[in-house]
Design a protein around this motif. Structure first.
Motif, PDB file in Angstrom:
ATOM      1  N   ALA A   1      29.582  33.883  51.637  1.00  0.00           N
ATOM      2  CA  ALA A   1      30.111  34.133  52.812  1.00  0.00           C
ATOM      3  C   ALA A   1      31.425  34.914  52.789  1.00  0.00           C
ATOM      4  N   LEU A   2      32.224  34.934  52.074  1.00  0.00           N
ATOM      5  CA  LEU A   2      33.511  35.863  51.682  1.00  0.00           C
ATOM      6  C   LEU A   2      32.881  37.174  51.334  1.00  0.00           C
ATOM      7  N   MET A   3      32.000  37.135  50.529  1.00  0.00           N
ATOM      8  CA  MET A   3      31.586  38.641  50.190  1.00  0.00           C
ATOM      9  C   MET A   3      31.102  39.346  51.228  1.00  0.00           C
ATOM     10  N   LEU A   4      30.398  38.747  51.853  1.00  0.00           N
ATOM     11  CA  LEU A   4      29.649  39.315  53.262  1.00  0.00           C
ATOM     12  C   LEU A   4      30.946  39.745  54.053  1.00  0.00           C
TER      13      LEU A   4
ATOM     14  N   GLU B   1      41.542  35.118  49.092  1.00  0.00           N
ATOM     15  CA  GLU B   1      42.006  36.018  50.117  1.00  0.00           C
ATOM     16  C   GLU B   1      40.770  37.060  50.426  1.00  0.00           C
ATOM     17  N   THR B   2      41.041  37.045  51.460  1.00  0.00           N
ATOM     18  CA  THR B   2      39.996  38.305  52.230  1.00  0.00           C
ATOM     19  C   THR B   2      40.588  39.502  51.594  1.00  0.00           C
ATOM     20  N   VAL B   3      39.669  40.708  51.786  1.00  0.00           N
ATOM     21  CA  VAL B   3      40.304  42.113  51.443  1.00  0.00           C
ATOM     22  C   VAL B   3      41.270  42.339  52.306  1.00  0.00           C
ATOM     23  N   GLU B   4      41.592  41.930  53.495  1.00  0.00           N
ATOM     24  CA  GLU B   4      42.659  42.193  54.341  1.00  0.00           C
ATOM     25  C   GLU B   4      43.738  41.536  53.898  1.00  0.00           C
ATOM     26  N   ALA B   5      43.742  40.249  53.404  1.00  0.00           N
ATOM     27  CA  ALA B   5      45.040  39.516  53.044  1.00  0.00           C
ATOM     28  C   ALA B   5      45.290  40.193  51.499  1.00  0.00           C
ATOM     29  N   MET B   6      44.513  40.431  50.623  1.00  0.00           N
ATOM     30  CA  MET B   6      44.798  41.023  49.574  1.00  0.00           C
ATOM     31  C   MET B   6      45.526  42.367  49.636  1.00  0.00           C
ATOM     32  N   THR B   7      45.101  43.201  50.768  1.00  0.00           N
ATOM     33  CA  THR B   7      45.733  44.582  50.906  1.00  0.00           C
ATOM     34  C   THR B   7      46.880  44.171  51.526  1.00  0.00           C
TER      35      THR B   7
ATOM     36  N   VAL C   1      39.115  34.581  42.269  1.00  0.00           N
ATOM     37  CA  VAL C   1      38.040  34.608  43.443  1.00  0.00           C
ATOM     38  C   VAL C   1      38.076  35.631  44.104  1.00  0.00           C
ATOM     39  N   SER C   2      39.276  36.066  44.482  1.00  0.00           N
ATOM     40  CA  SER C   2      39.341  37.218  45.605  1.00  0.00           C
ATOM     41  C   SER C   2      38.911  38.325  45.075  1.00  0.00           C
ATOM     42  N   LEU C   3      39.267  38.785  43.632  1.00  0.00           N
ATOM     43  CA  LEU C   3      38.801  39.983  43.109  1.00  0.00           C
ATOM     44  C   LEU C   3      37.328  39.928  42.851  1.00  0.00           C
ATOM     45  N   ALA C   4      36.676  38.861  42.558  1.00  0.00           N
ATOM     46  CA  ALA C   4      35.420  38.728  42.297  1.00  0.00           C
ATOM     47  C   ALA C   4      34.685  39.027  43.648  1.00  0.00           C
TER      48      ALA C   4
ATOM     49  N   ASN D   1      36.053  40.914  35.581  1.00  0.00           N
ATOM     50  CA  ASN D   1      36.913  39.861  35.058  1.00  0.00           C
ATOM     51  C   ASN D   1      38.263  40.345  35.677  1.00  0.00           C
ATOM     52  N   ASN D   2      38.788  39.366  36.616  1.00  0.00           N
ATOM     53  CA  ASN D   2      39.784  39.968  37.453  1.00  0.00           C
ATOM     54  C   ASN D   2      39.747  41.358  38.046  1.00  0.00           C
TER      55      ASN D   2
END
Length: 577
Positions: A32-35, A145-151, A167-170, A210-211
């Motif tokens: 679901a996170l990837m979607l 993190e979502t991509v928004e939180a990562m950014t 997991v965020s990076l995956a 991998n990361n």
């Protein structure tokens, strides 16, 4: 047992906060996170970046490497405990007691007793993760993190780029491979182990993310320290879950939703990726990462027509500042730069001459299931123990992944197929996921992870906001006393945050700790943050919180008393909470 309604609230709210623990208990949330990332406008803008100009040219592996470099340039790996705060074993066990037993949890989670990868426990896992300064009951509340939180990490002091944990990076890699490279979802498998998360991509001979890095099959067996780190999880840990567009399989769940044929393909590709044919070069790569065996080998080199010998460990030291290797076709170039005085006229009696073993492998192909054929050669040559040597060599050349056993599962449907393809537009993909809410297990939770309150009920978002935002509460309490003056100063602090949300669109909201960490948020997001803080600071205060909007402003009240009014561009309807 919890009611179905309460169970669904836990799962939907977990899709908002996405802690590692929540992802383990509810494995649907990983996909679901990837979607959610696939729906994010951030990743779709990557297509327009000059870095990806002419990106359709060339083979798939060079293109994946170019994507990898972009991710490495823009996102750091982050496991800082202060980012998302701490919780306790007792609290997490009690929360999930009706979903998993403490005994099952201890079998698969590193912070609850699992010790699959002894490396971490040899160095003391609590010290490794910075937990040694807390009690044994304290564990990190690691969030994915979502991509928004990562950014948004680029907004934090001390960060020059985005950041995220494994997991965020995956999830980021999976979405980026689909959007930027056009890799079909059918070829992307998300994997989790108790201490790590990575993806298997079914292209070429297989690729592992991998990361921040990617690992090809050749890299997996090159014997370098970096590859040894990449290998560690699959060498020592069980794979707890595999997520695919068709569904998931989890080590503890008797039911699996993944398509059996897709899982069989995953198993075949992964086992092939983790197996290398024994060749002279693979032998050299094995020796490179096995320093305890170096003292048993020497290498022969001809100087002026006369054979000379050098100890293997000494030969490897000369590789450090050279593009050449002691164990492949560039050996002669490496040795040409070594002083003759470093070579001996005869090898030590206790050492095997590597050249002779290499010649043996060239003339007599030795499959991995017939490594015992090497025993007659090894016996009587040097002091290496044949049993130890052959055991370690086999372990290097072939890893037996401990993946969920399909034979022990009952396969059930994940619902209507996603049918999302790389040639669809972002709008078409969002519409497709929206249409599948309630008909595909992933799609309902995807909008909670996407934080879109026009397509997800607000109650799970608010439940998560007030139950699982420890950082803002802890840090605010340390700086602002729970007095009228302290409350006023805290409101002024939050009012001074940047007025921009990290989530684009009128109906997508950040959680309180995201607003606090990044010092940025729309007025409604900052008011929810204040509600979380005042709920913790003054739990005895009467009345529910309400956020009402009028024009371009929003107001937070509690029990009819106004706490704050802020400019708001978001347009969401929230119940009293």
């Amino acid at each position: 047992m919890q009611t179905t309604q309460h169970s669904e609230l836990e799962k939907c709210s977990s899709a908002v906060t996405l802690s590692d623990m929540e992802m383990f208990i509810f494995p649907d949330l990983m996909y679901a996170l990837m979607l959610a990332n696939i729906m994010s406008p951030i990743l779709w803008r990557w297509r327009e970046d000059p870095w990806f100009r002419d990106f359709t040219k060339g083979g798939i592996v060079p293109r994946v490497n170019r994507l990898k470099q972009y991710i490495m340039d823009h996102y750091a790996f982050n496991l800082d405990l202060s980012t998302w705060g701490l919780t306790t074993r007792e609290r997490e066990i009690n929360r999930f007691r009706d979903f998993i037993s403490p005994e099952e949890l201890a079998q698969s989670n590193a912070l609850f007793g699992y010790e699959g990868d002894k490396y971490y426990f040899d160095i003391d896992i609590r010290r490794h993760f910075g937990l040694d300064k807390y009690t044994d009951e304290t564990i990190p509340y690691w969030k994915t993190e979502t991509v928004e939180a990562m950014t948004a990490f680029s907004l934090r002091e001390g960060y020059s780029t985005g950041a995220g944990e494994c997991v965020s990076l995956a999830a980021l890699y999976g979405a980026a491979l689909f959007i930027v490279l056009g890799v079909p979802l059918s070829k992307i498998f998300l994997m989790a182990t108790p201490l790590h998360s990575q993806n298997l991509i079914d292209i070429s001979t297989g690729i592992l993310t991998n990361n921040r890095r990617i690992v090809t099959k050749n890299m997996w067996f090159n014997g370098t320290a970096l590859s040894a780190q990449a290998r560690r999880a699959l060498e020592h840990e069980r794979v707890t879950l595999v997520a695919h567009e068709t569904g998931v399989i989890h080590i503890l769940d008797p039911e699996a939703t993944i398509d059996p044929a897709a899982y069989e393909r995953f198993s075949t590709v992964l086992r092939s990726f983790l197996t290398a044919e024994l060749t002279p070069e693979i032998l050299g790569n094995f020796l490179r990462q096995a320093p305890e065996i170096h003292r048993h080998f020497a290498i022969r080199h001809t100087i002026g027509g006369t054979p000379r010998y050098i100890d293997l460990e000494k030969a490897f030291t000369y590789e450090h500042d050279s593009p050449f290797k002691a164990t492949d076709v560039t050996r002669e170039k490496l040795f040409a730069g070594i002083e003759q005085s470093e070579f001996y006229p005869v090898p030590c009696d206790c050492r095997i001459v590597l050249n002779d073993l290499e010649d043996f492998l060239r003339t007599r192909r030795t499959p991995l299931d017939r490594l015992a054929d090497l025993r007659p050669f090894l016996e009587g040559r040097g002091s290496v123990c044949p049993d130890e040597f052959l055991s370690k060599l086999e372990a290097f050349c072939r890893i037996h992944p401990r993946i969920p056993d399909a034979a022990a599962k009952r396969f059930v449907s994940n619902g209507e197929p996603l049918n999302i393809t790389p040639d669809m537009t972002r709008e078409q993909i969002i519409a497709r996921i929206d249409a599948l809410r309630g008909r595909n297990r992933y799609c309902t939770y995807a909008f909670h992870a996407f934080r879109d309150l026009s397509r997800a009920e607000p109650e799970p978002f608010l439940h998560a906001a007030l139950e699982r935002s420890p950082v803002s509460i802890t840090e605010a309490a340390a700086r602002f006393p729970a007095t009228p003056e302290g409350d006023a100063a805290l409101i002024q602090e939050v009012t001074g945050f940047r007025p921009d949300s990290i989530y684009e669109g009128e109906t997508r909201l950040a959680q309180p700790d995201e607003v606090w960490n990044f010092r940025s948020g729309d007025g409604i997001e900052r008011l929810i943050l204040l509600a979380n803080l005042f709920c913790a600071r003054h739990p005895e205060a009467p009345g529910p919180f309400r956020i009402t909007q009028r024009g371009e402003t929003a107001t937070l009240t509690r029990g009819g008393q106004t706490l704050a009014t802020l400019p708001a561009a978001k347009r969401v309807s929230l119940p009293a909470f």
